[in-house]
Design a protein around this motif. Structure first.
Motif, PDB file in Angstrom:
ATOM      1  N   GLN A  67       0.829  -1.208   0.000  1.00  0.00           N
ATOM      2  CA  GLN A  67       0.000   0.000   0.000  1.00  0.00           C
ATOM      3  C   GLN A  67       0.863   1.258   0.000  1.00  0.00           C
ATOM      4  OE1 GLN A  67      -2.288  -1.366   3.520  1.00  0.00           O
ATOM      5  NE2 GLN A  67      -4.140  -0.853   2.348  1.00  0.00           N
ATOM      6  N   ILE A  68       1.973   1.214   0.747  1.00  0.00           N
ATOM      7  CA  ILE A  68       2.889   2.356   0.780  1.00  0.00           C
ATOM      8  C   ILE A  68       3.507   2.571  -0.600  1.00  0.00           C
ATOM      9  CG2 ILE A  68       5.026   3.267   1.767  1.00  0.00           C
ATOM     10  CD1 ILE A  68       4.380   1.651   4.302  1.00  0.00           C
ATOM     11  N   GLN A  69       3.853   1.462  -1.257  1.00  0.00           N
ATOM     12  CA  GLN A  69       4.418   1.549  -2.600  1.00  0.00           C
ATOM     13  C   GLN A  69       3.412   2.162  -3.571  1.00  0.00           C
ATOM     14  OE1 GLN A  69       6.554  -1.930  -4.076  1.00  0.00           O
ATOM     15  NE2 GLN A  69       5.585  -1.668  -6.079  1.00  0.00           N
ATOM     16  N   ILE A  85      11.196  12.464 -13.608  1.00  0.00           N
ATOM     17  CA  ILE A  85      11.092  11.039 -13.268  1.00  0.00           C
ATOM     18  C   ILE A  85      11.945  10.209 -14.218  1.00  0.00           C
ATOM     19  CG2 ILE A  85       9.533   9.056 -13.105  1.00  0.00           C
ATOM     20  CD1 ILE A  85       7.316  11.001 -12.279  1.00  0.00           C
ATOM     21  N   GLU A  86      11.876  10.524 -15.508  1.00  0.00           N
ATOM     22  CA  GLU A  86      12.693   9.801 -16.488  1.00  0.00           C
ATOM     23  C   GLU A  86      14.170  10.002 -16.226  1.00  0.00           C
ATOM     24  OE1 GLU A  86      11.763   7.537 -18.770  1.00  0.00           O
ATOM     25  OE2 GLU A  86       9.870   7.765 -17.670  1.00  0.00           O
ATOM     26  N   GLU A  87      14.538  11.212 -15.820  1.00  0.00           N
ATOM     27  CA  GLU A  87      15.942  11.498 -15.500  1.00  0.00           C
ATOM     28  C   GLU A  87      16.388  10.673 -14.289  1.00  0.00           C
ATOM     29  OE1 GLU A  87      19.518  14.084 -15.859  1.00  0.00           O
ATOM     30  OE2 GLU A  87      17.725  14.071 -17.119  1.00  0.00           O
ATOM     31  N   TYR A  91      19.461   6.580 -12.852  1.00  0.00           N
ATOM     32  CA  TYR A  91      20.501   6.511 -11.832  1.00  0.00           C
ATOM     33  C   TYR A  91      20.172   5.486 -10.744  1.00  0.00           C
ATOM     34  CZ  TYR A  91      21.757  10.942 -13.997  1.00  0.00           C
ATOM     35  OH  TYR A  91      22.099  11.917 -14.897  1.00  0.00           O
ATOM     36  N   ASP A  92      21.221   4.961 -10.149  1.00  0.00           N
ATOM     37  CA  ASP A  92      21.074   4.017  -9.030  1.00  0.00           C
ATOM     38  C   ASP A  92      21.462   4.664  -7.704  1.00  0.00           C
ATOM     39  OD1 ASP A  92      20.224   1.849 -10.615  1.00  0.00           O
ATOM     40  OD2 ASP A  92      22.300   1.484 -11.230  1.00  0.00           O
ATOM     41  N   GLU A  93      21.948   5.890  -7.754  1.00  0.00           N
ATOM     42  CA  GLU A  93      22.290   6.625  -6.536  1.00  0.00           C
ATOM     43  C   GLU A  93      22.406   8.094  -6.894  1.00  0.00           C
ATOM     44  OE1 GLU A  93      27.112   5.752  -6.877  1.00  0.00           O
ATOM     45  OE2 GLU A  93      26.072   5.519  -4.978  1.00  0.00           O
ATOM     46  N   PHE A 113       7.750   6.661  -4.959  1.00  0.00           N
ATOM     47  CA  PHE A 113       8.203   5.398  -5.537  1.00  0.00           C
ATOM     48  C   PHE A 113       8.329   5.546  -7.054  1.00  0.00           C
ATOM     49  CE2 PHE A 113       7.774   1.099  -7.196  1.00  0.00           C
ATOM     50  CZ  PHE A 113       8.563   0.354  -6.318  1.00  0.00           C
ATOM     51  N   ILE A 114       9.545   5.319  -7.563  1.00  0.00           N
ATOM     52  CA  ILE A 114       9.787   5.370  -9.002  1.00  0.00           C
ATOM     53  C   ILE A 114       9.581   3.971  -9.571  1.00  0.00           C
ATOM     54  CG2 ILE A 114      11.469   5.890 -10.811  1.00  0.00           C
ATOM     55  CD1 ILE A 114      12.858   7.758  -8.857  1.00  0.00           C
ATOM     56  N   PRO A 115       8.602   3.797 -10.468  1.00  0.00           N
ATOM     57  CA  PRO A 115       8.324   2.467 -11.011  1.00  0.00           C
ATOM     58  C   PRO A 115       9.572   1.793 -11.572  1.00  0.00           C
ATOM     59  CG  PRO A 115       6.634   4.025 -11.683  1.00  0.00           C
ATOM     60  CD  PRO A 115       7.702   4.830 -11.004  1.00  0.00           C
ATOM     61  N   GLU A 116       9.700   0.513 -11.234  1.00  0.00           N
ATOM     62  CA  GLU A 116      10.814  -0.329 -11.682  1.00  0.00           C
ATOM     63  C   GLU A 116      12.163   0.084 -11.087  1.00  0.00           C
ATOM     64  OE1 GLU A 116      10.858  -0.616 -15.923  1.00  0.00           O
ATOM     65  OE2 GLU A 116       8.688  -0.935 -16.051  1.00  0.00           O
ATOM     66  N   LYS A 117      12.142   1.052 -10.146  1.00  0.00           N
ATOM     67  CA  LYS A 117      13.385   1.458  -9.484  1.00  0.00           C
ATOM     68  C   LYS A 117      13.297   1.262  -7.974  1.00  0.00           C
ATOM     69  CE  LYS A 117      16.591   3.259 -10.976  1.00  0.00           C
ATOM     70  NZ  LYS A 117      17.877   2.730 -11.491  1.00  0.00           N
ATOM     71  N   GLY A 118      12.319   1.910  -7.346  1.00  0.00           N
ATOM     72  CA  GLY A 118      12.164   1.763  -5.906  1.00  0.00           C
ATOM     73  C   GLY A 118      11.838   3.074  -5.223  1.00  0.00           C
ATOM     74  N   PHE A 119      11.830   3.037  -3.874  1.00  0.00           N
ATOM     75  CA  PHE A 119      11.565   4.232  -3.084  1.00  0.00           C
ATOM     76  C   PHE A 119      12.702   5.231  -3.246  1.00  0.00           C
ATOM     77  CE2 PHE A 119       8.967   1.096  -0.750  1.00  0.00           C
ATOM     78  CZ  PHE A 119       7.757   1.788  -0.713  1.00  0.00           C
TER      79      PHE A 119
END
Length: 332
Positions: A67-69, A85-87, A91-93, A113-119
């Motif tokens: 639910q948080i996601q 968001i696309e930018e 990146y991973d960090e 939460f960025i889809p397919e990336k994470g919080f």
């Protein structure tokens, strides 16, 4: 070529009656705090989204991770511009500095939460500053990403003398032992005397508060609980800091809701009162916390901070390690 460690400044402003993000991607993070001129403006996709996020966020303590996601994904899509968001997805960090007006200060960007990336908080080191002119300075000028622990820093631990919870006493002792084991001097105080507390706070560089906070929206009733009848309130905090040139470098208020700014034009939150007074780095939960988990998190933060990491980096690493230990600990 895309930098492996990007740094972004995002400022939320009002343009022609609409909320607009102004942001500048920066390739050279070592030039901080020198920031290039803002080069892009993007409207918030959903102008009502800020109010909706603030109203629904208060229910997050009853939600599970899924639910948080879902909440974070919807908030991200409605509040951040698609181009950003696309930018960020590339990146991973990295590091993001959010500059926001008072009414948006309690937006939980960490949970976006960025889809397919994470919080966001598990990908980027994030800082939130209030774009608000105070008597001492502008909030965004108080952040110091270059702070590092050194032997000149004095460490103070504060607790409530009336608190009979074993876990609170454990926190005081464990933090104190941790600091001593790292060969730094520390001092703990349990007092309900506001004058004594003020004197001790301005003598020390790093403050750890290990008791209860109250956030009622009333400046006289919100603050640190020093006893069952004494609150070190917002007015006390601001007056203490306004009347001294000795400002602590870091405050860790390890108590429920201590990270809230108070989303109003006048700003009533505990976090805002310390930042308004000139404190460079402030850490506090934006939710109710599990006391044992909050202690574990604090010790993880200090572990990295005492390894010469900046407060923002230490906070980021502590979050990631806490999540590895317990996936549900995203909420505390």
């Amino acid at each position: 070529m895309i930098s492996k460690y990007p740094s972004f400044k995002l400022e939320l402003t009002t343009l022609e009656g609409e909320l607009v993000w102004e942001f500048a991607p920066r390739k050279d993070v070592y030039s901080y705090p020198a920031i290039r001129a803002i080069n892009e403006k993007h409207k918030i996709p959903n102008q009502q989204a800020l109010k909706d996020v603030l109203s629904s966020f208060h229910q997050i303590e009853q939600w599970d991770l899924e639910q948080i996601q879902s909440f974070g994904s919807e908030a991200c899509q409605n509040i951040l511009p698609p181009k950003l968001i696309e930018e960020l997805r590339e990146y991973d960090e990295g590091y993001i500095l959010f500059l926001v007006p008072p009414h948006a200060a309690d937006i939980p960007f960490e949970f976006f939460f960025i889809p397919e990336k994470g919080f966001l908080c598990l990908i980027f080191q994030t800082s939130i500053c209030i774009n608000y002119v105070s008597q001492r300075n502008r909030y965004q000028q108080t952040i110091n990403r270059n702070l590092r622990i050194n032997r000149n820093h004095k460490f103070l631990i504060i607790s409530n003398p009336d608190d009979d919870q074993t876990v609170i006493h454990n926190e005081v002792q464990e933090v104190k032992n941790f600091v001593k084991n790292n060969h730094f001097g520390t001092y703990s105080i349990a007092t309900s005397n506001k004058e004594i507390l003020c004197e001790e706070i301005i003598k020390n560089s790093i403050i750890h508060f290990a008791s209860r906070s109250l956030d009622t929206g009333n400046r006289n009733e919100s603050g640190w609980e020093l006893s069952s009848s004494t609150i070190f309130n917002i007015n006390n905090i601001e007056q203490m800091l306004y009347n001294t040139k000795k400002i602590p470098s870091l405050i860790f208020s390890n108590s429920c809701d201590a990270g809230l700014f108070g989303s109003s034009k006048h700003i009533s939150g505990i976090a805002a009162s310390f930042l308004k007074g000139g404190v460079e780095n402030y850490i506090g939960p934006i939710l109710k916390v599990n006391t044992q988990e909050s202690l574990e998190f604090a010790l993880l933060f200090y572990k990295y901070f005492f390894c010469n990491k900046s407060p923002v980096k230490a906070l980021f690493l502590a979050k990631k390690e806490m999540l590895k230990r317990n996936p549900s600990s995203i909420t505390p």
